[in-house]
Design a protein around this motif. Sequence first.
Motif, short mmCIF file in Angstrom:
data_model
loop_
_atom_site.label_atom_id
_atom_site.label_comp_id
_atom_site.label_asym_id
_atom_site.label_seq_id
_atom_site.Cartn_x
_atom_site.Cartn_y
_atom_site.Cartn_z
N GLN A 52 -12.76 -16.04 36.34
CA GLN A 52 -12.25 -17.02 37.30
C GLN A 52 -12.73 -16.71 38.70
O GLN A 52 -13.13 -17.60 39.45
N ARG A 53 -12.70 -15.43 39.08
CA ARG A 53 -13.14 -15.04 40.41
C ARG A 53 -14.62 -15.40 40.60
O ARG A 53 -15.02 -15.91 41.65
N ALA A 54 -15.42 -15.14 39.59
CA ALA A 54 -16.84 -15.44 39.68
C ALA A 54 -17.07 -16.95 39.80
O ALA A 54 -17.91 -17.40 40.59
N LEU A 55 -16.31 -17.72 39.03
CA LEU A 55 -16.45 -19.18 39.08
C LEU A 55 -16.11 -19.71 40.47
O LEU A 55 -16.84 -20.55 41.04
N LEU A 56 -15.03 -19.21 41.05
CA LEU A 56 -14.62 -19.67 42.38
C LEU A 56 -15.61 -19.26 43.45
O LEU A 56 -15.93 -20.05 44.36
N ASP A 57 -16.10 -18.04 43.37
CA ASP A 57 -17.09 -17.59 44.35
C ASP A 57 -18.37 -18.42 44.27
O ASP A 57 -18.96 -18.78 45.30
N GLN A 58 -18.79 -18.75 43.05
CA GLN A 58 -19.97 -19.58 42.89
C GLN A 58 -19.74 -20.99 43.43
O GLN A 58 -20.63 -21.57 44.06
N PHE A 59 -18.56 -21.53 43.18
CA PHE A 59 -18.25 -22.87 43.68
C PHE A 59 -18.28 -22.89 45.20
O PHE A 59 -18.88 -23.80 45.81
N GLN A 60 -17.66 -21.90 45.84
CA GLN A 60 -17.64 -21.85 47.29
C GLN A 60 -19.05 -21.77 47.87
O GLN A 60 -19.42 -22.54 48.77
N ALA A 61 -19.86 -20.86 47.33
CA ALA A 61 -21.21 -20.69 47.84
C ALA A 61 -22.07 -21.93 47.58
O ALA A 61 -22.85 -22.36 48.45
N ALA A 62 -21.93 -22.53 46.41
CA ALA A 62 -22.74 -23.70 46.07
C ALA A 62 -22.36 -24.91 46.92
O ALA A 62 -23.23 -25.71 47.30
N MET A 63 -21.08 -25.06 47.22
CA MET A 63 -20.66 -26.17 48.08
C MET A 63 -21.17 -25.97 49.50
O MET A 63 -21.62 -26.92 50.16
N GLU A 64 -21.12 -24.75 49.98
CA GLU A 64 -21.57 -24.49 51.35
C GLU A 64 -23.07 -24.70 51.49
O GLU A 64 -23.55 -25.17 52.53
N SER A 65 -23.83 -24.36 50.45
CA SER A 65 -25.30 -24.45 50.53
C SER A 65 -25.88 -25.70 49.89
O SER A 65 -27.09 -25.90 49.89
N LYS A 66 -25.01 -26.53 49.30
CA LYS A 66 -25.43 -27.71 48.54
C LYS A 66 -26.38 -27.32 47.42
O LYS A 66 -27.49 -27.84 47.30
N ASP A 67 -25.94 -26.42 46.58
CA ASP A 67 -26.73 -26.00 45.42
C ASP A 67 -26.23 -26.78 44.20
O ASP A 67 -25.33 -26.36 43.48
#
Length: 316
Positions: free
Chosen positions: A194-209
């Motif tokens: 879950q932690r990995a999923l949330l971290d990826q979501f945050q980073a991807a939203m910020e960078s538009k990945d």
Amino acid sequence: MNLEEEFAQHRGGLVAHCYRMLGSLHDAEDAVQETYLRAWRGHADFEHRSTIRTWLYRIATNVCLNLLQHSSRRVIPSALGAPSNDLDELQGHALEVPWLEPFPDQLLGADPATVVGDRASLRLAMVAAMQHLPPRQRAVLILREVLTWPAADVASLLDTTTAAVNSSLQRARAELARLRPREDDLSEPREPLQRALLDQFQAAMESKDLLVLEGLFTEDARWEMPPIPTWFSGRDDVLRLLDSKLRAGPDRRVMVETSANGQPAYALYIRGTDDQYHAHSIKVLTLTSKGISAVLAFHQPALFPAFGLPLLHGRS
């Protein structure tokens, strides 16, 4: 402990109780204020036949029932119609609609164990489903299932019979079983996934990945944006929405982690022409073992202070 201190220790639970009834954080806080006013005025007549806590919840329930006589149920976009797959049909803010609001977990004013214990009854899908119940039936469900009051006590509060309370509870349970998500949908991934999923979501939203986001959403993911009535269902349509709305380039957005309704959430800040990051929306995520199945993005900057967040974010 004096009376003021005793009242204060129940505030978080009372706000949560009124929120379940009303579906609005602001209305819930107003209801609790009215509850305290009535309690102060009526304390001299309080005969201690129940605890202060029970007495306060009785008052709060009656306050909420009175408010619900003159208001419409709170909704989310998916309760109003079918999803869209046309970005050109994206509607503007429908401020006249009584929208469901998120509940900041920090307002419970309790330890994390209490938040977890209240989690099922505070989840957005559950609160949205409860809004479909008639007010008195909603009260019966909450008093019996959440607060675990005896049926006789609920009957006394509502001036009805125990048999009527039990019948109302059965009808409420049947309606919720029809409306709320399947239990499998609420099976969240365990840590550290879950932690990995949330971290990826945050980073991807910020960078538009979008490539990373594609891997995070479930195939049937939903994206809703109250007070915008238009909503999208299905990973492909959600990604097309994000592709059209997220501006590319570095340092366009900041995502600040928070929590709402016992669910992970993020506060989104958008960089303006003044190079400051302005409050934009509170995004509440529904996680399953397969990924992110829903995002309710509340485009209401006025909610930020309730989450203890500023309207301007100074990115370091």
